[in-house]
Design a protein around this motif. Structure first.
Motif, PDB file in Angstrom:
ATOM      1  N   LEU A  90      -8.291  24.870 -61.931  1.00 45.81           N
ATOM      2  CA  LEU A  90      -8.425  23.589 -62.638  1.00 45.81           C
ATOM      3  C   LEU A  90      -8.193  23.761 -64.135  1.00 45.81           C
ATOM      4  O   LEU A  90      -7.527  22.945 -64.779  1.00 45.81           O
ATOM      5  CB  LEU A  90      -9.817  22.995 -62.397  1.00 45.81           C
ATOM      6  N   TYR A  91      -8.738  24.847 -64.691  1.00 44.83           N
ATOM      7  CA  TYR A  91      -8.582  25.080 -66.128  1.00 44.83           C
ATOM      8  C   TYR A  91      -7.103  25.217 -66.490  1.00 44.83           C
ATOM      9  O   TYR A  91      -6.620  24.591 -67.444  1.00 44.83           O
ATOM     10  CB  TYR A  91      -9.361  26.333 -66.545  1.00 44.83           C
ATOM     11  N   PHE A  92      -6.395  26.017 -65.713  1.00 45.40           N
ATOM     12  CA  PHE A  92      -4.976  26.205 -66.038  1.00 45.40           C
ATOM     13  C   PHE A  92      -4.151  24.956 -65.706  1.00 45.40           C
ATOM     14  O   PHE A  92      -3.162  24.666 -66.381  1.00 45.40           O
ATOM     15  CB  PHE A  92      -4.421  27.454 -65.352  1.00 45.40           C
ATOM     16  N   ALA A  93      -4.559  24.226 -64.677  1.00 39.45           N
ATOM     17  CA  ALA A  93      -3.882  22.947 -64.396  1.00 39.45           C
ATOM     18  C   ALA A  93      -4.020  22.030 -65.601  1.00 39.45           C
ATOM     19  O   ALA A  93      -3.079  21.334 -65.988  1.00 39.45           O
ATOM     20  CB  ALA A  93      -4.492  22.300 -63.160  1.00 39.45           C
ATOM     21  N   ASN A  94      -5.198  22.078 -66.238  1.00 43.67           N
ATOM     22  CA  ASN A  94      -5.436  21.260 -67.418  1.00 43.67           C
ATOM     23  C   ASN A  94      -4.625  21.748 -68.614  1.00 43.67           C
ATOM     24  O   ASN A  94      -4.109  20.954 -69.399  1.00 43.67           O
ATOM     25  CB  ASN A  94      -6.938  21.236 -67.727  1.00 43.67           C
ATOM     26  N   VAL A  95      -4.489  23.085 -68.734  1.00 38.28           N
ATOM     27  CA  VAL A  95      -3.654  23.635 -69.806  1.00 38.28           C
ATOM     28  C   VAL A  95      -2.225  23.104 -69.671  1.00 38.28           C
ATOM     29  O   VAL A  95      -1.563  22.782 -70.657  1.00 38.28           O
ATOM     30  CB  VAL A  95      -3.654  25.186 -69.755  1.00 38.28           C
ATOM     31  N   THR A 103      -9.465  13.018 -58.594  1.00 37.52           N
ATOM     32  CA  THR A 103      -8.317  13.227 -57.697  1.00 37.52           C
ATOM     33  C   THR A 103      -7.802  14.657 -57.813  1.00 37.52           C
ATOM     34  O   THR A 103      -7.548  15.323 -56.803  1.00 37.52           O
ATOM     35  CB  THR A 103      -7.186  12.235 -58.062  1.00 37.52           C
ATOM     36  N   VAL A 104      -7.659  15.128 -59.054  1.00 36.20           N
ATOM     37  CA  VAL A 104      -7.129  16.478 -59.248  1.00 36.20           C
ATOM     38  C   VAL A 104      -8.102  17.523 -58.690  1.00 36.20           C
ATOM     39  O   VAL A 104      -7.691  18.498 -58.060  1.00 36.20           O
ATOM     40  CB  VAL A 104      -6.826  16.739 -60.748  1.00 36.20           C
ATOM     41  N   VAL A 105      -9.401  17.310 -58.901  1.00 38.77           N
ATOM     42  CA  VAL A 105     -10.386  18.257 -58.377  1.00 38.77           C
ATOM     43  C   VAL A 105     -10.288  18.324 -56.847  1.00 38.77           C
ATOM     44  O   VAL A 105     -10.251  19.411 -56.258  1.00 38.77           O
ATOM     45  CB  VAL A 105     -11.825  17.859 -58.799  1.00 38.77           C
TER      46      VAL A 105
ATOM     47  N   ASP B  81     -14.370  28.202 -77.089  1.00 38.35           N
ATOM     48  CA  ASP B  81     -15.502  28.732 -76.311  1.00 38.35           C
ATOM     49  C   ASP B  81     -14.981  29.167 -74.942  1.00 38.35           C
ATOM     50  O   ASP B  81     -14.036  28.581 -74.424  1.00 38.35           O
ATOM     51  CB  ASP B  81     -16.537  27.633 -76.049  1.00 38.35           C
ATOM     52  N   PRO B  82     -15.641  30.160 -74.325  1.00 39.23           N
ATOM     53  CA  PRO B  82     -15.261  30.501 -72.958  1.00 39.23           C
ATOM     54  C   PRO B  82     -15.365  29.251 -72.080  1.00 39.23           C
ATOM     55  O   PRO B  82     -16.407  28.590 -72.053  1.00 39.23           O
ATOM     56  CB  PRO B  82     -16.302  31.553 -72.556  1.00 39.23           C
ATOM     57  N   PRO B  83     -14.295  28.879 -71.377  1.00 36.48           N
ATOM     58  CA  PRO B  83     -14.223  27.533 -70.790  1.00 36.48           C
ATOM     59  C   PRO B  83     -14.944  27.316 -69.457  1.00 36.48           C
ATOM     60  O   PRO B  83     -15.393  26.215 -69.183  1.00 36.48           O
ATOM     61  CB  PRO B  83     -12.719  27.338 -70.586  1.00 36.48           C
ATOM     62  N   LEU B  84     -15.041  28.354 -68.626  1.00 40.28           N
ATOM     63  CA  LEU B  84     -15.494  28.117 -67.248  1.00 40.28           C
ATOM     64  C   LEU B  84     -16.896  27.527 -67.171  1.00 40.28           C
ATOM     65  O   LEU B  84     -17.210  26.753 -66.269  1.00 40.28           O
ATOM     66  CB  LEU B  84     -15.452  29.433 -66.455  1.00 40.28           C
ATOM     67  N   HIS B  85     -17.715  27.928 -68.116  1.00 39.83           N
ATOM     68  CA  HIS B  85     -19.081  27.437 -68.183  1.00 39.83           C
ATOM     69  C   HIS B  85     -19.111  25.906 -68.278  1.00 39.83           C
ATOM     70  O   HIS B  85     -20.056  25.259 -67.839  1.00 39.83           O
ATOM     71  CB  HIS B  85     -19.728  28.078 -69.402  1.00 39.83           C
TER      72      HIS B  85
END
Lengths: 133, 560
Positions: A90-95, A103-105, B81-85
């Motif tokens: 999800l983080y990289f999808a957001n990047v 929906t994305v989740v 900040d570290p993002p996963l948190h």
């Protein structure tokens, strides 16, 4: 021969689904009891249970099918596995510009699950003695 | 039923323990009401900072830039900040009907509890199901609040990073039995998750241990295999961590840098809870430690058991390395994070004592013994722990009057409003109003200075504080710089001129006159300085400020 192999695979997949069904059942019971005995609404409890199953259980469980684990290990370790894979994707999808929307989740959770299952079935049908069991 | 019980009894006991532990950890703060839109835990800085940044991600559905109210009004300041948190609660809560702060707290408790579950799975595989379930009881319902940090009042990044550490340890043990590229890749992703949760701290410890262990155990026999797997681990971790690493290199973290963290040797702060064991637990821990050492010395341990015991010893060494002047507080907090792992010691102690009795009794008493021990641990622990946590929960900052006040600011002021909180809130409770605050993180000193002036009968020409909060900033020749996002990967530095002042100094302190604020929040009753607050209100109203809203404790002034 091929029919036999597919039949075996079907049987094993059924075995793999049992722990998932148990987990879903336990989560549902906990949600129902929680909805009855706490001030929290039933709908909130049920959505939390569903979210735990979709976010923390399904993706990790599907990926862990590739490892030689027993059912208890696979279910319990699906939580850290999902907690690694889902938010990182999800983080990289957001990047790359996708919003962190509901929906994305759902798509990411379902996508990891589906991809792992397809690869697992494919690995089983093409090489019955690998990668696990 | 008998066969079902025999096969699944440990899982059934574990589920029961999880339910009890969830209630113990969660209900003292939430009162069991997950529909309530208030911050369940409101005690320390972490309780505000993490949920607020995470809510910004939840509301804005992106975590590339901070919400402007967290960044002095700048709209595109990069989150370093570290993002996963933040990602996990922000995205999980999207799937539920939970109010965000409840979703955030739910995830925190879930991760705390599941660290013990991973330890259960590990001990069940490596030692025995009996040891595993007793360790789970010790870890999930700990008998003695003093020596644990199972409570979500701080160190949250450390705790979450350690959650991944135990999973990595399980995978390491697994690969000793079943070499697997997937397991190696998952370990790498686990290291990345640690790095993306809390920077290099826990990821560094764990990676060091895994690398040393792989080197020691497989050095001669499977050199090529070892190297291949290690490269998969390192490669996966490096690829997934690279983007965040670049962000970290760009920005200067407002806390200690890595060098200061590792070699600073800072003393442990006074507010850290001191570990302390009851006499019974001490005896059990000592017995467990002696049993482990004897098994190592007599070479009766499997390779997998040795790995787990070594990691336990390693984490203890890390935790107590502060006495050598290495990484004081940050290493010591590993003692709290590693609690589920340390629960192995009393569990082995209990089983060692039981083994002395077992020879004289029938095997059918074994399940009864397990249930009795778990019931005793829970029975003796549940009441004092719940009472202890309920007391903490009842003394949080989020009183109804304060929450009402912050909610008014959040709902009735423009998003870019500049708000000054002139009252006795500790730390930065005001950040929950989601408006640019003039207080700064950990800005109690400013509050005291401002109030002292008022108590001395002087209405300050300028008030002291900081705009925004602890965003990742960098000082360059007297100017404040913030990394800002301009495209998908392009970032640059943005010079900050804080609103309401022309003074630009490296230290983020500002002096702002009353007219520099849009709103001022005052606690007029219930402080030890009510007369000083009354003086402020009188003077401010004389300077054309008007009362926008008030309740029995708070007044919100709108400044003309």
């Amino acid at each position: 021969m091929e029919e036999q192999s597919i039949h075996d695979l079907g049987g094993r997949m059924k075995e793999h689904l049992k722990p998932l069904a148990w987990t879903a059942g336990i989560l549902a019971v906990l949600a129902l009891v929680g909805g009855l005995v706490t001030p929290t609404s039933m709908i909130t409890m049920l959505t939390v249970a569903l979210a735990v199953f979709l976010y923390f259980i399904l993706p990790g469980y599907s990926v862990l099918l590739f490892l030689k684990l027993d059912a208890v290990e696979r279910i319990l370790l699906s939580v850290p596995t999902s907690a690694i894979l889902v938010p990182i994707v999800l983080y990289f999808a957001n990047v790359f510009g996708l919003p962190l929307s509901r929906t994305v989740v759902i798509m990411v959770c379902a996508g990891i699950t589906a991809l792992a299952l397809v690869l697992f079935v494919r690995a089983k049908t093409t090489a019955p003695h690998s990668p696990q069991e | 039923m008998g066969e079902f019980w025999d096969t699944h009894k440990h899982v059934i006991i574990l589920v029961a323990l999880l339910v009890v532990a969830f209630v113990i950890l969660h209900f003292p703060f939430s009162k069991g009401n997950l529909d309530k839109d208030t911050l369940p835990v409101s005690i320390t800085y972490d309780n505000y900072y993490h949920p607020v940044v995470s809510k910004g991600v939840f509301d804005r559905e992106q975590q590339q830039t901070y919400a402007p109210y967290r960044a002095m009004g700048v709209t595109n300041a990069v989150i370093a900040d570290p993002p996963l948190h933040f990602t996990i609660p922000a995205t999980f809560t999207k799937l539920t009907t939970l109010p965000f702060y409840q979703g955030h707290f739910f995830i925190s408790v879930l991760i705390l509890l599941w660290t013990s579950v991973i330890a259960f799975v590990l001990f069940r595989r490596v030692f025995s199901p009996t040891i595993a379930i007793i360790a789970a009881a010790f870890a999930l319902v700990p008998p003695g609040v003093a020596w644990l940090f199972q409570l979500y009042i701080g160190f949250t990044n450390s705790i979450e990073a350690f959650f991944f550490a135990l999973f990595i340890l399980f995978l390491l043990v697994y690969t000793l039995e079943h070499p697997s590229i997937l397991a190696a890749a998952l370990m790498g992703a686990g290291f990345a998750a640690q790095f993306l949760t809390h920077g290099p701290i826990e990821a560094g410890y764990t990676f060091l241990f895994v690398t040393i262990t792989m080197g020691v155990l497989w050095k001669k026999r499977h050199a090529a295999w070892l190297l291949g797997h290690w490269l998969v681990i390192f490669g996966t971790a490096a690829v997934l961590s690279f983007y965040q690493y670049v962000l970290l290199r760009m920005a200067r973290i407002t806390g200690e840098g890595i060098r200061e963290t590792l070699f600073g040797g800072k003393p442990i702060p006074e507010y850290f809870p001191q570990p302390g064991l009851g006499w019974l637990i001490t005896i059990l821990v000592l017995i467990g430690a002696v049993v482990l050492v004897l098994r190592v010395v007599s070479k009766k341990m499997s390779k997998q058991q040795l790995v787990v015991a070594s990691f336990l010893a390693f984490m203890l060494a890390v935790a107590f390395s502060y006495v050598l002047g290495v990484d004081g507080s940050r290493s010591f907090r590993q003692l709290y994070s590693a609690y589920p792992l340390l629960a192995l010691l009393p569990a082995i102690g209990v089983v060692a004592l039981w083994n002395q009795v077992k020879r004289r009794v029938s095997d059918r008493f074994v399940p009864l013994f397990e249930i009795a021990v778990v019931a005793l641990i829970v029975g003796f622990s549940i009441s004092p722990i719940f009472a202890g946590l309920a007391s903490i929960g009842a003394n949080g900052q989020a009183t109804p009057e304060r929450w009402q006040t912050l909610s008014w600011v959040r709902e009735h002021t423009p998003p870019d409003a500049r708000v000054f909180y002139l009252f006795g809130f500790e730390h930065e409770f005001g950040m929950l109003a989601e408006r640019t605050p003039f207080k700064g993180d950990l800005g109690l000193g400013y509050t005291q200075r401002n109030i002292l002036e008022l108590c001395n009968g002087r209405f300050p020409q300028n008030f002291s504080g900081q705009w925004g909060s602890a965003i990742t900033v960098r000082a360059d020749e007297g100017r404040m710089l913030v990394p800002t996002k301009e495209g998908l990967f392009r970032t640059s530095w943005h010079v900050i001129t804080r609103p309401g002042t022309d003074i630009i100094i490296p230290k983020p302190e500002d002096q702002v006159a009353l007219s520099g604020f849009d709103y001022v929040v005052v606690q007029h009753a219930g402080t030890q300085a009510d007369s000083c607050m009354a003086f402020f209100l009188k003077e401010a109203l004389a300077q054309n400020a008007t009362v926008a809203w008030k309740n029995n404790q708070f007044t919100i002034l709108e400044v003309a």
